[in-house]
Design a protein around this motif. Structure first.
Motif, PDB file in Angstrom:
ATOM      1  N   ALA A  63       0.831  -1.207   0.000  1.00  0.00           N
ATOM      2  CA  ALA A  63       0.000   0.000   0.000  1.00  0.00           C
ATOM      3  C   ALA A  63       0.865   1.257   0.000  1.00  0.00           C
ATOM      4  O   ALA A  63       0.578   2.224  -0.719  1.00  0.00           O
ATOM      5  CB  ALA A  63      -0.935  -0.005   1.212  1.00  0.00           C
ATOM      6  N   ILE A  64       1.929   1.256   0.768  1.00  0.00           N
ATOM      7  CA  ILE A  64       2.828   2.417   0.822  1.00  0.00           C
ATOM      8  C   ILE A  64       3.536   2.600  -0.515  1.00  0.00           C
ATOM      9  O   ILE A  64       3.640   3.714  -1.035  1.00  0.00           O
ATOM     10  CB  ILE A  64       3.830   2.282   1.986  1.00  0.00           C
ATOM     11  N   ALA A  65       4.018   1.494  -1.095  1.00  0.00           N
ATOM     12  CA  ALA A  65       4.698   1.573  -2.393  1.00  0.00           C
ATOM     13  C   ALA A  65       3.734   2.068  -3.474  1.00  0.00           C
ATOM     14  O   ALA A  65       4.110   2.879  -4.330  1.00  0.00           O
ATOM     15  CB  ALA A  65       5.268   0.212  -2.776  1.00  0.00           C
ATOM     16  N   SER A  66       2.492   1.625  -3.443  1.00  0.00           N
ATOM     17  CA  SER A  66       1.500   2.089  -4.421  1.00  0.00           C
ATOM     18  C   SER A  66       1.223   3.573  -4.248  1.00  0.00           C
ATOM     19  O   SER A  66       1.104   4.304  -5.236  1.00  0.00           O
ATOM     20  CB  SER A  66       0.197   1.305  -4.256  1.00  0.00           C
ATOM     21  N   ALA A  67       1.135   4.035  -3.025  1.00  0.00           N
ATOM     22  CA  ALA A  67       0.886   5.457  -2.773  1.00  0.00           C
ATOM     23  C   ALA A  67       2.064   6.307  -3.237  1.00  0.00           C
ATOM     24  O   ALA A  67       1.876   7.399  -3.787  1.00  0.00           O
ATOM     25  CB  ALA A  67       0.622   5.682  -1.288  1.00  0.00           C
ATOM     26  N   GLU A  68       3.280   5.821  -3.038  1.00  0.00           N
ATOM     27  CA  GLU A  68       4.473   6.567  -3.477  1.00  0.00           C
ATOM     28  C   GLU A  68       4.537   6.674  -5.000  1.00  0.00           C
ATOM     29  O   GLU A  68       5.053   7.640  -5.531  1.00  0.00           O
ATOM     30  CB  GLU A  68       5.735   5.889  -2.941  1.00  0.00           C
ATOM     31  N   ARG A  69       3.991   5.713  -5.698  1.00  0.00           N
ATOM     32  CA  ARG A  69       3.981   5.726  -7.165  1.00  0.00           C
ATOM     33  C   ARG A  69       2.729   6.396  -7.727  1.00  0.00           C
ATOM     34  O   ARG A  69       2.470   6.337  -8.915  1.00  0.00           O
ATOM     35  CB  ARG A  69       4.085   4.289  -7.686  1.00  0.00           C
ATOM     36  N   ARG A  70       1.922   6.983  -6.843  1.00  0.00           N
ATOM     37  CA  ARG A  70       0.686   7.673  -7.210  1.00  0.00           C
ATOM     38  C   ARG A  70      -0.318   6.734  -7.885  1.00  0.00           C
ATOM     39  O   ARG A  70      -1.055   7.109  -8.773  1.00  0.00           O
ATOM     40  CB  ARG A  70       0.955   8.860  -8.134  1.00  0.00           C
ATOM     41  N   PHE A  71      -0.305   5.482  -7.482  1.00  0.00           N
ATOM     42  CA  PHE A  71      -1.245   4.498  -7.994  1.00  0.00           C
ATOM     43  C   PHE A  71      -2.371   4.364  -6.968  1.00  0.00           C
ATOM     44  O   PHE A  71      -2.156   3.853  -5.874  1.00  0.00           O
ATOM     45  CB  PHE A  71      -0.545   3.154  -8.214  1.00  0.00           C
ATOM     46  N   PRO A  72      -3.573   4.835  -7.310  1.00  0.00           N
ATOM     47  CA  PRO A  72      -4.644   4.846  -6.303  1.00  0.00           C
ATOM     48  C   PRO A  72      -5.145   3.447  -5.969  1.00  0.00           C
ATOM     49  O   PRO A  72      -5.233   2.575  -6.825  1.00  0.00           O
ATOM     50  CB  PRO A  72      -5.744   5.658  -6.979  1.00  0.00           C
ATOM     51  N   ILE A  73      -5.434   3.259  -4.713  1.00  0.00           N
ATOM     52  CA  ILE A  73      -6.047   2.018  -4.255  1.00  0.00           C
ATOM     53  C   ILE A  73      -7.525   2.323  -4.100  1.00  0.00           C
ATOM     54  O   ILE A  73      -7.918   3.189  -3.331  1.00  0.00           O
ATOM     55  CB  ILE A  73      -5.446   1.561  -2.921  1.00  0.00           C
ATOM     56  N   CYS A  74      -8.354   1.646  -4.881  1.00  0.00           N
ATOM     57  CA  CYS A  74      -9.782   1.932  -4.841  1.00  0.00           C
ATOM     58  C   CYS A  74     -10.569   0.659  -4.596  1.00  0.00           C
ATOM     59  O   CYS A  74     -10.076  -0.439  -4.771  1.00  0.00           O
ATOM     60  CB  CYS A  74     -10.238   2.591  -6.138  1.00  0.00           C
ATOM     61  N   TYR A  75     -11.788   0.845  -4.197  1.00  0.00           N
ATOM     62  CA  TYR A  75     -12.687  -0.268  -3.944  1.00  0.00           C
ATOM     63  C   TYR A  75     -13.728  -0.295  -5.050  1.00  0.00           C
ATOM     64  O   TYR A  75     -14.407   0.687  -5.291  1.00  0.00           O
ATOM     65  CB  TYR A  75     -13.366  -0.105  -2.586  1.00  0.00           C
ATOM     66  N   GLY A  76     -13.862  -1.391  -5.726  1.00  0.00           N
ATOM     67  CA  GLY A  76     -14.820  -1.494  -6.807  1.00  0.00           C
ATOM     68  C   GLY A  76     -14.350  -0.765  -8.052  1.00  0.00           C
ATOM     69  O   GLY A  76     -13.157  -0.550  -8.251  1.00  0.00           O
ATOM     70  N   LEU A  77     -15.284  -0.322  -8.865  1.00  0.00           N
ATOM     71  CA  LEU A  77     -14.944   0.333 -10.115  1.00  0.00           C
ATOM     72  C   LEU A  77     -14.890   1.844 -10.000  1.00  0.00           C
ATOM     73  O   LEU A  77     -14.354   2.514 -10.869  1.00  0.00           O
ATOM     74  CB  LEU A  77     -15.964  -0.057 -11.184  1.00  0.00           C
ATOM     75  N   ARG A  78     -15.441   2.391  -8.964  1.00  0.00           N
ATOM     76  CA  ARG A  78     -15.528   3.840  -8.827  1.00  0.00           C
ATOM     77  C   ARG A  78     -14.282   4.388  -8.141  1.00  0.00           C
ATOM     78  O   ARG A  78     -13.914   3.969  -7.060  1.00  0.00           O
ATOM     79  CB  ARG A  78     -16.760   4.179  -7.989  1.00  0.00           C
ATOM     80  N   LEU A  79     -13.614   5.333  -8.785  1.00  0.00           N
ATOM     81  CA  LEU A  79     -12.456   5.991  -8.188  1.00  0.00           C
ATOM     82  C   LEU A  79     -12.922   7.144  -7.326  1.00  0.00           C
ATOM     83  O   LEU A  79     -13.797   7.914  -7.715  1.00  0.00           O
ATOM     84  CB  LEU A  79     -11.493   6.505  -9.257  1.00  0.00           C
TER      85      LEU A  79
END
Length: 90
Positions: free
Chosen positions: A72-88
């Motif tokens: 989760a931290i690595a994804s946030a540092e790469r500006r890759f959003p973690i979302c639930y379902g299809l809606r951002l």
């Protein structure tokens, strides 16, 4: 219902030791170490286990949880959003 008493396992261990080895009374040891008197009595008499955890067991192991946190931290540092379902979320 009585309010929840917060104490550390070390406090209970010291209280048990004081009762068993030093011959201190249960109520005096409970007061001295800040643990519930009834809980201390139940642990010494064998009505309750010496070590117990509250609540259900965990789903993830600590290794899996640490891996998930790192991801989760690595994804946030790469500006890759973690979302639930299809809606951002904005």
């Amino acid at each position: 219902m009585a309010p929840k008493k917060d104490y550390k396992p070390e406090q209970m261990a010291h209280a048990i030791e004081a009762v068993r080895k030093e011959g201190q009374s249960v109520s005096a040891a409970a007061k001295r170490f800040g643990v519930p008197r009834i809980t201390l009595h139940n642990k010494i008499s064998g009505k309750s286990p010496m070590v117990c955890t509250m609540g259900p067991s965990t789903v993830l192991t600590t290794v899996e949880e640490d891996l998930l946190v790192k991801w989760a931290i690595a994804s946030a540092e790469r500006r890759f959003p973690i979302c639930y379902g299809l809606r951002l979320l904005p």
